[in-house]
Design a protein around this motif. Structure first.
Motif, mmCIF file in Angstrom:
data_model
loop_
_atom_site.group_PDB
_atom_site.id
_atom_site.type_symbol
_atom_site.label_atom_id
_atom_site.label_comp_id
_atom_site.label_asym_id
_atom_site.label_seq_id
_atom_site.Cartn_x
_atom_site.Cartn_y
_atom_site.Cartn_z
ATOM 1 N N THR A 27 5.996 51.053 83.744
ATOM 2 C CA THR A 27 6.065 50.236 82.525
ATOM 3 C C THR A 27 5.063 49.085 82.532
ATOM 4 O O THR A 27 4.872 48.428 81.508
ATOM 5 C CB THR A 27 7.480 49.652 82.341
ATOM 6 N N ASN A 28 4.428 48.835 83.656
ATOM 7 C CA ASN A 28 3.462 47.737 83.764
ATOM 8 C C ASN A 28 2.058 48.311 83.922
ATOM 9 O O ASN A 28 1.601 48.585 85.025
ATOM 10 C CB ASN A 28 3.809 46.842 84.954
ATOM 11 N N THR A 29 1.367 48.481 82.796
ATOM 12 C CA THR A 29 0.024 49.056 82.824
ATOM 13 C C THR A 29 -1.036 48.039 83.234
ATOM 14 O O THR A 29 -2.215 48.382 83.327
ATOM 15 C CB THR A 29 -0.340 49.630 81.443
ATOM 16 N N PHE A 30 -0.608 46.800 83.505
ATOM 17 C CA PHE A 30 -1.551 45.772 83.939
ATOM 18 C C PHE A 30 -1.822 45.861 85.444
ATOM 19 O O PHE A 30 -2.717 45.207 85.950
ATOM 20 C CB PHE A 30 -1.003 44.379 83.603
ATOM 21 N N GLN A 31 -1.023 46.632 86.143
ATOM 22 C CA GLN A 31 -1.208 46.753 87.590
ATOM 23 C C GLN A 31 -2.454 47.583 87.914
ATOM 24 O O GLN A 31 -2.755 48.563 87.232
ATOM 25 C CB GLN A 31 0.010 47.430 88.237
ATOM 26 N N ASN A 32 -3.130 47.207 88.984
ATOM 27 C CA ASN A 32 -4.271 47.963 89.496
ATOM 28 C C ASN A 32 -4.064 48.234 90.975
ATOM 29 O O ASN A 32 -3.598 47.364 91.712
ATOM 30 C CB ASN A 32 -5.578 47.179 89.302
ATOM 31 N N VAL A 193 3.531 37.703 79.642
ATOM 32 C CA VAL A 193 2.149 38.165 79.785
ATOM 33 C C VAL A 193 1.371 37.887 78.501
ATOM 34 O O VAL A 193 0.190 37.541 78.551
ATOM 35 C CB VAL A 193 2.091 39.672 80.115
ATOM 36 N N MET A 194 2.045 38.017 77.359
ATOM 37 C CA MET A 194 1.337 37.868 76.087
ATOM 38 C C MET A 194 1.522 36.499 75.434
ATOM 39 O O MET A 194 0.836 36.183 74.472
ATOM 40 C CB MET A 194 1.729 38.983 75.107
ATOM 41 N N MET A 195 2.419 35.660 75.980
ATOM 42 C CA MET A 195 2.532 34.307 75.423
ATOM 43 C C MET A 195 3.102 33.326 76.446
ATOM 44 O O MET A 195 3.838 33.708 77.357
ATOM 45 C CB MET A 195 3.398 34.297 74.166
ATOM 46 N N GLY A 196 2.709 32.097 76.294
ATOM 47 C CA GLY A 196 3.234 31.008 77.109
ATOM 48 C C GLY A 196 3.492 29.825 76.200
ATOM 49 O O GLY A 196 2.672 29.493 75.334
ATOM 50 N N LEU A 197 4.644 29.178 76.380
ATOM 51 C CA LEU A 197 5.046 28.086 75.498
ATOM 52 C C LEU A 197 5.055 26.774 76.269
ATOM 53 O O LEU A 197 5.727 26.656 77.290
ATOM 54 C CB LEU A 197 6.428 28.372 74.920
ATOM 55 N N ALA A 202 1.099 26.580 72.129
ATOM 56 C CA ALA A 202 1.620 27.918 72.400
ATOM 57 C C ALA A 202 0.429 28.853 72.536
ATOM 58 O O ALA A 202 -0.340 29.029 71.585
ATOM 59 C CB ALA A 202 2.537 28.380 71.282
ATOM 60 N N VAL A 203 0.262 29.420 73.715
ATOM 61 C CA VAL A 203 -0.795 30.396 73.949
ATOM 62 C C VAL A 203 -0.204 31.773 73.663
ATOM 63 O O VAL A 203 0.839 32.135 74.202
ATOM 64 C CB VAL A 203 -1.292 30.326 75.405
ATOM 65 N N ILE A 204 -0.864 32.557 72.813
ATOM 66 C CA ILE A 204 -0.274 33.834 72.417
ATOM 67 C C ILE A 204 -1.348 34.845 72.029
ATOM 68 O O ILE A 204 -2.351 34.496 71.401
ATOM 69 C CB ILE A 204 0.719 33.641 71.240
ATOM 70 N N CYS A 205 -1.137 36.091 72.426
ATOM 71 C CA CYS A 205 -1.986 37.194 71.975
ATOM 72 C C CYS A 205 -1.336 37.775 70.730
ATOM 73 O O CYS A 205 -0.625 38.785 70.792
ATOM 74 C CB CYS A 205 -2.137 38.253 73.070
ATOM 75 N N ALA A 206 -1.596 37.125 69.617
ATOM 76 C CA ALA A 206 -0.948 37.512 68.360
ATOM 77 C C ALA A 206 -1.362 38.912 67.933
ATOM 78 O O ALA A 206 -0.572 39.641 67.309
ATOM 79 C CB ALA A 206 -1.271 36.499 67.270
ATOM 80 N N GLU A 207 -2.575 39.323 68.271
ATOM 81 C CA GLU A 207 -3.039 40.641 67.842
ATOM 82 C C GLU A 207 -2.286 41.777 68.523
ATOM 83 O O GLU A 207 -2.311 42.917 68.064
ATOM 84 C CB GLU A 207 -4.543 40.788 68.088
ATOM 85 N N GLN A 236 -8.347 38.919 77.028
ATOM 86 C CA GLN A 236 -7.875 37.718 77.725
ATOM 87 C C GLN A 236 -6.452 37.913 78.227
ATOM 88 O O GLN A 236 -6.113 37.480 79.328
ATOM 89 C CB GLN A 236 -7.970 36.507 76.797
ATOM 90 N N MET A 237 -5.604 38.575 77.427
ATOM 91 C CA MET A 237 -4.250 38.862 77.876
ATOM 92 C C MET A 237 -4.276 39.738 79.120
ATOM 93 O O MET A 237 -3.499 39.520 80.057
ATOM 94 C CB MET A 237 -3.458 39.552 76.760
ATOM 95 N N SER A 238 -5.165 40.712 79.149
ATOM 96 C CA SER A 238 -5.266 41.608 80.300
ATOM 97 C C SER A 238 -5.688 40.873 81.558
ATOM 98 O O SER A 238 -5.436 41.334 82.671
ATOM 99 C CB SER A 238 -6.259 42.733 79.999
ATOM 100 N N ASN A 239 -6.331 39.720 81.380
ATOM 101 C CA ASN A 239 -6.711 38.881 82.509
ATOM 102 C C ASN A 239 -5.719 37.737 82.726
ATOM 103 O O ASN A 239 -6.036 36.759 83.398
ATOM 104 C CB ASN A 239 -8.126 38.338 82.300
ATOM 105 N N PHE A 240 -4.535 37.880 82.121
ATOM 106 C CA PHE A 240 -3.390 36.983 82.321
ATOM 107 C C PHE A 240 -3.615 35.553 81.825
ATOM 108 O O PHE A 240 -3.040 34.609 82.357
ATOM 109 C CB PHE A 240 -2.959 36.991 83.792
ATOM 110 N N CYS A 241 -4.449 35.416 80.779
ATOM 111 C CA CYS A 241 -4.637 34.082 80.179
ATOM 112 C C CYS A 241 -3.384 33.615 79.445
ATOM 113 O O CYS A 241 -3.224 32.423 79.189
ATOM 114 C CB CYS A 241 -5.823 34.096 79.223
ATOM 115 N N GLY A 242 -2.506 34.548 79.104
ATOM 116 C CA GLY A 242 -1.272 34.164 78.424
ATOM 117 C C GLY A 242 -0.143 33.829 79.362
ATOM 118 O O GLY A 242 0.891 33.311 78.952
ATOM 119 N N ASN A 243 -0.336 34.107 80.645
ATOM 120 C CA ASN A 243 0.718 33.916 81.655
ATOM 121 C C ASN A 243 0.609 32.511 82.246
ATOM 122 O O ASN A 243 0.174 32.314 83.374
ATOM 123 C CB ASN A 243 0.562 34.981 82.742
ATOM 124 N N VAL A 244 0.996 31.523 81.430
ATOM 125 C CA VAL A 244 0.844 30.122 81.816
ATOM 126 C C VAL A 244 2.178 29.394 81.806
ATOM 127 O O VAL A 244 3.075 29.728 81.038
ATOM 128 C CB VAL A 244 -0.154 29.378 80.893
#
Length: 251
Positions: A27-32, A193-197, A202-207, A236-244
């Protein structure tokens, strides 16, 4: 008065067996998959871990370090915020996890370490619903606006909508539920991962919220609660910019 949106203390679990997790990768496609050997990965992770502790403490943030054991392999144990939440009134909640490899992370030893520095009055275990394959992975899937009593969550295999709504109501928070997807169309596994408050932003990947009605609902709620919305891209979300996470020190 202390800012309720910014924690002044954190719990960090030492990465004893940190590695790629086959179970959660479903379920976590962000893992490498790492190129390093297990030994190299262990050394690198612990160096980063110790550097972060030093940086946080250097800024006056209280850090409780839990020295995990290696009796059972727990590749994601560095993320304890997924199996418990702690509240200013001394309440602690334990949450249902989606995979077996993460369920074994729940640790009363870790809670004992916390209780040495903070008051723990009541522990409520919600994990019993795991037998029905239901999950609600704590502040990984629930983004709390403590000031305005709102909680945001994107539905995924790690975030059951019914459990989310029931828990929000129990805590006295307004639930805001929506769907969020990566570029491959897979549901984003954790809301954080997609938002931080933060307090004012509020940082968010709205798209990633592809349904226009849901996207407008989330953005309007953020603006109505006085937050400056900082939108980030899928890349940016894929690089965890929303995980703040916003923190504060004693000053």
């Amino acid at each position: 008065m202390k800012n309720l949106q910014a924690a002044s203390a954190v719990l960090m679990v030492r990465p004893i067996s940190f590695s790629f997790n086959e179970q959660t990768a479903v379920t976590n496609t962000f893992q490498n998959r790492p190129e390093e050997s297990a030994g190299e990965l262990h050394l690198k992770a612990n160096r980063e871990f110790d550097a972060m502790i030093a940086k946080l403490r250097g800024h006056g943030v209280h850090v409780t370090v839990f020295e995990d054991t290696d009796t059972k392999r727990k590749p994601d144990a560095v993320f304890p915020n997924n199996w418990f939440s702690a509240w200013p009134d001394g309440k602690v909640y334990l949450y249902p996890m989606a995979t077996e490899s993460r369920r074994i992370e729940r640790s009363y030893d870790a809670l004992q370490d916390i209780s040495e520095d903070f008051v723990v009055k009541q522990i409520t275990d919600l994990s019993g619903v795991e037998e029905y394959d239901l999950a609600l992975e704590s502040t990984g899937v629930m983004i709390f606006d403590h000031i305005n009593k709102v909680v945001y969550g994107c539905i995924s295999p790690r975030c059951d909508a019914g459990l989310f709504t029931a828990h929000a109501n129990e805590l006295g928070y307004k639930p805001v539920l929506f769907h969020s997807y990566g570029t491959d169309g897979t549901a984003v596994y954790h809301t954080n991962v997609m938002m931080g408050l933060q307090t004012t932003t509020a940082v968010i990947c709205a798209e990633s919220i592809t349904d226009e009605t849901e996207r407008n609902m989330v953005l309007n709620t953020l603006k109505e609660t006085g937050h400056e919305v900082v939108e980030i891209t899928q890349a940016q979300m894929s690089n965890f910019c929303g995980n703040v996470l916003e923190l504060q020190n004693g000053d």
